[in-house]
Each structure stands twice: as C-alpha cells, then as structure tokens.
Motif scaffolding. Sequence first.
Motif, short mmCIF file in Angstrom:
data_model
loop_
_atom_site.label_atom_id
_atom_site.label_comp_id
_atom_site.label_asym_id
_atom_site.label_seq_id
_atom_site.Cartn_x
_atom_site.Cartn_y
_atom_site.Cartn_z
N GLY A 280 3.09 -1.57 4.00
CA GLY A 280 1.69 -1.32 3.69
C GLY A 280 0.75 -2.22 4.48
N THR A 281 -0.51 -2.10 4.15
CA THR A 281 -1.56 -2.83 4.87
C THR A 281 -1.57 -4.31 4.45
OG1 THR A 281 -2.79 -0.82 4.37
CG2 THR A 281 -3.95 -2.52 5.58
N ALA B 90 0.86 -1.20 0.00
CA ALA B 90 0.00 0.00 0.00
C ALA B 90 0.89 1.24 0.00
CB ALA B 90 -0.94 -0.03 1.20
N CYS B 91 0.31 2.37 0.48
CA CYS B 91 0.98 3.68 0.34
C CYS B 91 2.39 3.71 0.92
CB CYS B 91 0.14 4.78 0.97
SG CYS B 91 -1.26 4.25 1.94
N CYS B 92 2.67 2.98 2.00
CA CYS B 92 4.00 3.00 2.61
C CYS B 92 5.09 2.62 1.63
CB CYS B 92 4.05 2.04 3.79
SG CYS B 92 3.61 2.82 5.33
N GLY C 6 5.86 0.89 8.48
CA GLY C 6 4.63 1.66 8.60
C GLY C 6 3.64 1.07 9.60
N GLY C 7 2.74 1.94 10.05
CA GLY C 7 1.76 1.56 11.07
C GLY C 7 0.91 0.36 10.66
N CYS C 8 0.54 0.28 9.39
CA CYS C 8 -0.32 -0.83 8.95
C CYS C 8 0.40 -2.18 9.11
CB CYS C 8 -0.73 -0.64 7.50
SG CYS C 8 -2.03 0.57 7.30
N GLY D 75 5.33 4.98 11.71
CA GLY D 75 4.93 6.13 10.90
C GLY D 75 3.80 5.79 9.96
N CYS D 76 3.05 6.79 9.57
CA CYS D 76 1.95 6.61 8.61
C CYS D 76 1.94 7.79 7.66
CB CYS D 76 0.61 6.50 9.34
SG CYS D 76 -0.82 6.43 8.23
N PRO D 77 2.77 7.75 6.63
CA PRO D 77 3.81 6.73 6.34
C PRO D 77 5.10 7.08 7.06
CG PRO D 77 3.77 8.37 4.61
CD PRO D 77 2.73 8.79 5.58
N PRO E 61 -4.41 2.57 10.70
CA PRO E 61 -5.75 3.17 10.82
C PRO E 61 -6.87 2.17 10.51
CG PRO E 61 -4.52 4.10 8.94
CD PRO E 61 -3.58 3.19 9.66
N PHE E 62 -6.50 1.02 9.95
CA PHE E 62 -7.55 0.04 9.56
C PHE E 62 -7.63 -1.13 10.53
CE2 PHE E 62 -5.30 1.70 5.77
CZ PHE E 62 -6.28 2.61 5.37
S1 SF4 Z 1 0.67 3.12 7.54
FE1 SF4 Z 1 -0.40 4.83 6.57
S2 SF4 Z 1 0.81 5.25 4.73
FE2 SF4 Z 1 1.39 3.21 5.44
S3 SF4 Z 1 0.10 1.79 4.32
FE3 SF4 Z 1 -0.93 2.27 6.25
S4 SF4 Z 1 -2.29 3.97 5.76
FE4 SF4 Z 1 -0.80 3.84 4.11
#
Ligand code: SF4
Length: 197
Positions: free
Chosen positions: A103-104, A64-66, A130-132, A161-163, A138-139
């Motif tokens: 990523g997630t 994902a975004c990370c 990353g946090g995911c 971090g996010c990201p 966040p999910f």
């Molecule tokens: S931690 Fe934030 S930036 Fe990284 S994959 Fe999850 S939502 Fe995206």
Amino acid sequence: MEVNKGKTQIEAVQKDIWAPEYFGDNPDLYNVHEVKRLVHLAPVEKVLNMARAHSIWPLGFGLACCAIEGLMAAQGPRYDLSRFGYEVLRNTARQADVMLVAGTVTTKAADFVVRLWEQMSEPKWCMAIGGCAISGGPFVDSYHVVPGVNKLVPVDVYVPGCPPRPDAVLDAFLMLRAKILDKREYLQRSKGKVVTG
Ligand code: SF4
C-alpha cells in the motif's frame, strides 16, 4: 628455479597470514582467525537457509488497498498461500522475518514502517507490494507520499501492479525463497517476468 621461487612466495604469504606476529600482541585475534580457518560454518548456514526459505513468517500489516486486493486475496481459499507454508502472518515484528509493505507509504506512516523494520531480528527481508510501495504509485506527486519504500528500508522483491494480482504475490514469495536459497538460475529465469494473471 621458478617453482622454488613460487613456493617461497606462498610460504611467505602463509607466514604473513597465520603467524602470530601478524596480529601484533593480541593473541585473541590470532585465535579467532585460527578457529575460522579450522571450522567451516558454510554448510550450517546452508541448512539454516533451507529452513528459513520454507517457513517464511511475514509481518502482517497493510497500508492501503494493495493489502486487501493482493495480499489478503493470496491468503484466501482460491490462491491458498498456505500451500507453501507462508500463511502464518505474525502480529509482532519480533516474530517475523519478512516485511510486506502493501500500500501507500505516507510520510506520517514512514516512522512506524522504519520502527517495525528495526524491531525485526536478522536475517530479514522486505517485499514492496504494488505501485504505491514501489514508487508512490498514482500518488507519487503528492506532498505526503514517500516515493518508494526503498527510500526507508532495503527491498528484496518488488511486486508490480495497482493492485498486483494475488498470483503475483505468490510468485514474489517463490522468488524470495529462491533468493534465500541462492538459486541464481531461477532468479535469472524470472528476470523481467511480470505476472498478470
Ligand atoms: S498501488 Fe494501487 S491498489 Fe495498491 S495501494 Fe496504491 S492505489 Fe491502492
């Protein structure tokens, strides 16, 4: 008198360890033990670890975004991961020794994350970027998200971090290098440190 007693005890222990009788009627066991006693492989392992620590080959896959924000940016000209020699992202698990989970991780993706990990040969390491990847981010309350990739594979370094910032990813590689080289002092100094850029 006491000294002699101690000597006798040591001899008894040595006899217990090295005597062929100890291994029953299996001479092979005795030979393996004897070879281990005579050949010290620790320095060889140390040299190999030096090579491994300075030529980490990450497995290139992003979830994902990370993967874009942290990992790909770290490889760009501004942060330049190749300064450390870690830029050779492999496209097959068989040629990689570090899995970067950026990523997630959804339950649908969990299967192939585990399959890729199992395809990598030993020794291998894993980074949760990353946090995911660390905790679901966040999910975390979603029905379809794995709350941390450590539920699937063992994680060596966590990058918060996010990201996460690209320099945090660089720092994670240096921490992994210290871990492979068994540099406890460096890791102790880095304990609790979060790179915010
Ligand atoms: S931690 Fe934030 S930036 Fe990284 S994959 Fe999850 S939502 Fe995206």
